[in-house]
Design an enzyme around this catalytic site. Structure first.
Site, mmCIF file in Angstrom:
data_model
loop_
_atom_site.group_PDB
_atom_site.id
_atom_site.type_symbol
_atom_site.label_atom_id
_atom_site.label_comp_id
_atom_site.label_asym_id
_atom_site.label_seq_id
_atom_site.Cartn_x
_atom_site.Cartn_y
_atom_site.Cartn_z
ATOM 1 N N HIS A 1 -1.550 -0.141 -9.954
ATOM 2 C CA HIS A 1 -2.211 -1.049 -9.002
ATOM 3 C C HIS A 1 -2.682 -2.331 -9.714
ATOM 4 O O HIS A 1 -3.853 -2.713 -9.615
ATOM 5 C CB HIS A 1 -3.401 -0.358 -8.301
ATOM 6 C CG HIS A 1 -3.768 -1.027 -7.000
ATOM 7 N ND1 HIS A 1 -4.134 -0.334 -5.875
ATOM 8 C CD2 HIS A 1 -3.820 -2.342 -6.651
ATOM 9 C CE1 HIS A 1 -4.406 -1.177 -4.894
ATOM 10 N NE2 HIS A 1 -4.218 -2.415 -5.351
ATOM 11 N N ARG B 1 0.862 -1.189 0.000
ATOM 12 C CA ARG B 1 0.000 0.000 0.000
ATOM 13 C C ARG B 1 0.895 1.234 0.000
ATOM 14 O O ARG B 1 1.964 1.227 0.642
ATOM 15 C CB ARG B 1 -0.913 0.037 1.237
ATOM 16 C CG ARG B 1 -2.113 -0.909 1.167
ATOM 17 C CD ARG B 1 -3.141 -0.490 0.102
ATOM 18 N NE ARG B 1 -4.302 -1.347 0.060
ATOM 19 C CZ ARG B 1 -4.510 -2.334 -0.809
ATOM 20 N NH1 ARG B 1 -3.596 -2.614 -1.725
ATOM 21 N NH2 ARG B 1 -5.627 -3.022 -0.792
HETATM 22 P P1 NAP Z 1 -1.946 -11.034 5.406
HETATM 23 O O1 NAP Z 1 -2.074 -12.480 5.079
HETATM 24 O O2 NAP Z 1 -2.876 -10.431 6.403
HETATM 25 O O3 NAP Z 1 -0.441 -10.814 5.853
HETATM 26 C C1 NAP Z 1 0.004 -9.637 6.420
HETATM 27 C C2 NAP Z 1 1.430 -9.845 6.915
HETATM 28 O O4 NAP Z 1 1.921 -8.580 7.401
HETATM 29 C C3 NAP Z 1 1.499 -10.836 8.089
HETATM 30 O O5 NAP Z 1 2.654 -11.609 7.981
HETATM 31 C C4 NAP Z 1 1.573 -9.910 9.301
HETATM 32 O O6 NAP Z 1 2.257 -10.452 10.401
HETATM 33 C C5 NAP Z 1 2.406 -8.772 8.734
HETATM 34 N N1 NAP Z 1 2.211 -7.556 9.548
HETATM 35 C C6 NAP Z 1 1.070 -6.889 9.783
HETATM 36 N N2 NAP Z 1 1.305 -5.843 10.603
HETATM 37 C C7 NAP Z 1 2.624 -5.890 10.906
HETATM 38 C C8 NAP Z 1 3.469 -5.097 11.721
HETATM 39 N N3 NAP Z 1 3.014 -4.058 12.414
HETATM 40 N N4 NAP Z 1 4.762 -5.459 11.793
HETATM 41 C C9 NAP Z 1 5.237 -6.507 11.118
HETATM 42 N N5 NAP Z 1 4.493 -7.309 10.326
HETATM 43 C C10 NAP Z 1 3.199 -6.996 10.229
HETATM 44 O O7 NAP Z 1 -2.082 -10.135 4.088
HETATM 45 P P2 NAP Z 1 -1.816 -10.569 2.569
HETATM 46 O O8 NAP Z 1 -2.969 -11.302 2.013
HETATM 47 O O9 NAP Z 1 -0.479 -11.192 2.483
HETATM 48 O O10 NAP Z 1 -1.813 -9.130 1.867
HETATM 49 C C11 NAP Z 1 -0.871 -8.127 2.219
HETATM 50 C C12 NAP Z 1 -1.248 -6.806 1.576
HETATM 51 O O11 NAP Z 1 -1.003 -6.847 0.172
HETATM 52 C C13 NAP Z 1 -2.740 -6.439 1.650
HETATM 53 O O12 NAP Z 1 -3.089 -5.933 2.904
HETATM 54 C C14 NAP Z 1 -2.851 -5.394 0.563
HETATM 55 O O13 NAP Z 1 -2.559 -4.126 1.111
HETATM 56 C C15 NAP Z 1 -1.746 -5.788 -0.426
HETATM 57 N N6 NAP Z 1 -2.281 -6.220 -1.736
HETATM 58 C C16 NAP Z 1 -1.960 -5.524 -2.846
HETATM 59 C C17 NAP Z 1 -2.428 -5.925 -4.090
HETATM 60 C C18 NAP Z 1 -2.032 -5.182 -5.344
HETATM 61 O O14 NAP Z 1 -2.547 -5.483 -6.426
HETATM 62 N N7 NAP Z 1 -1.117 -4.245 -5.279
HETATM 63 C C19 NAP Z 1 -3.239 -7.055 -4.196
HETATM 64 C C20 NAP Z 1 -3.570 -7.742 -3.039
HETATM 65 C C21 NAP Z 1 -3.069 -7.327 -1.805
HETATM 66 P P3 NAP Z 1 1.693 -11.738 11.184
HETATM 67 O O15 NAP Z 1 1.927 -12.886 10.213
HETATM 68 O O16 NAP Z 1 2.523 -11.833 12.379
HETATM 69 O O17 NAP Z 1 0.239 -11.485 11.440
#
Ligand code: NAP
Length: 311
Positions: free
Chosen positions: A274, A226
């Protein structure tokens, strides 16, 4: 049972038939309603929702058992005080696959120096032996659904992969770290840094001047997470000083990236609109239907958002 599909028309066109078929396959009898605000909202059992929907007030949905988000990111939803129902985020195998492909492509582009190597007539014909992936370190911030899949795939290509998350993980082929100290260590080795963190109060501006300074000189930043994860002014300064050699950015504080924004004119920044990855209706419907099935069977929902953490 009534399911509200609350998303832009283009999403409805993609989902209408595949969702109807997937519910039928699962033996679930449901009326799917496509509307901004349906008649008798209190009778809606599930809301399939895109944050780009025109409906933002969940108060009338007194009987809704869950809100099933079509997007992985929920930063715009966790602050909606009217949304009190259980909220599930999207974990779609198609979305994950797309993100692995996008991150691998941009990592390889920078690792191999693909832009530099493309020759035009009269360019110098320089031969050199490029570094192999085994000698290149990549750090992925965020070891969730997407970060873990990206880290594992890059490790399979022999990159030295470090992964960082809030809680410590165990991912084959990835050196996992957590916490503030772990972040400093993860950044120190990151020749290529990939951001796959959700946007929360704790992650906003996680990449700032101080942290950029920890990277090896000339590192590359790839952000499909993001926009607000990065302090934009600090990014520009790091590119100007050579601390960063390039930034590939897919997400921004304002989207579309406004005309005249400094990022457009910066030759060290690659802008993509995006597109890193999208939810694919064909695989996402199975996830939606499984959660509806669980709701009806009184089983816990999958992929629930922890509102206290914001993701
Ligand atoms: P997810 O499964 O919820 O994983 C989030 C990861 O970030 C987890 O490992 C979490 O740690 C870690 N995290 C969260 N807060 C943290 C902090 N304060 N310090 C350190 N680590 C932290 O999410 P996801 O499905 O992988 O998606 C991640 C992001 O990708 C989405 O939220 C979205 O913003 C982005 N995205 C972008 C696109 C695009 O087209 N550009 C598409 C889809 C998603 P824990 O494992 O310990 O909980």
């Amino acid at each position: 049972m009534r399911v509200l599909f609350s998303a832009p028309k283009s999403d409805w066109n993609d989902y209408r038939d595949v969702l109807t078929n997937a519910l039928e396959r699962a033996g679930i009898k449901a009326e799917i309603v496509y509307a901004i605000m349906p008649d008798d909202p209190g009778s809606i059992d599930y809301i399939i929702y895109a944050p780009s929907s025109e409906m933002e007030d969940f108060t009338p949905f007194t009987g809704a058992k869950a809100v099933l988000n079509l997007w992985a990111g929920v930063e715009g939803l966790v602050t909606n005080a009217s949304l009190t129902q259980p909220l599930a985020r999207m974990v779609d195998p198609g979305l994950t696959e797309g993100m692995v492909e996008w991150c691998t492509a941009h990592t390889l582009r920078h690792h191999l120096g693909t832009d530099r190597d493309v020759c035009r007539q009269n360019d110098s014909w320089d031969f050199y032996v490029p570094k192999l992936a085994r000698d290149r370190s990549v750090t992925v911030l965020g070891m969730g659904t997407l970060g873990r899949a990206v880290g594992t795939s890059l490790a399979a290509l022999n990159f030295q992969v470090t992964g960082w998350s809030r809680t410590l993980k165990d991912v084959a082929g990835v050196a996992c770290l957590a916490g503030e100290e772990g972040l400093a260590k993860a950044l120190t080795s990151a020749e290529i840094l990939i951001l796959l963190l959700p946007l929360t109060k704790a992650t906003e501006n996680v990449i700032n001047a101080e942290r950029l300074q920890l990277l090896p000189k000339g590192a590359v930043l790839i952000n499909p997470g993001r926009g607000p994860l990065i302090n934009d002014d600090d990014l520009i300064a790091a590119l100007a000083s050579g601390q960063l050699s390039h930034a590939t950015l897919d997400v921004f504080r304002e989207e579309p990236l406004p005309e005249g924004h400094v990022f457009w004119a910066n030759e060290k920044i690659t802008v993509t609109p995006h597109v890193a990855s999208a939810t694919r209706a064909s695989s996402a419907v199975d996830v939606l239907v499984e959660n509806i099935r669980r709701g009806e069977a009184g089983q816990p929902f999958l992929h629930l958002v922890d509102r206290s953490q914001g993701y």
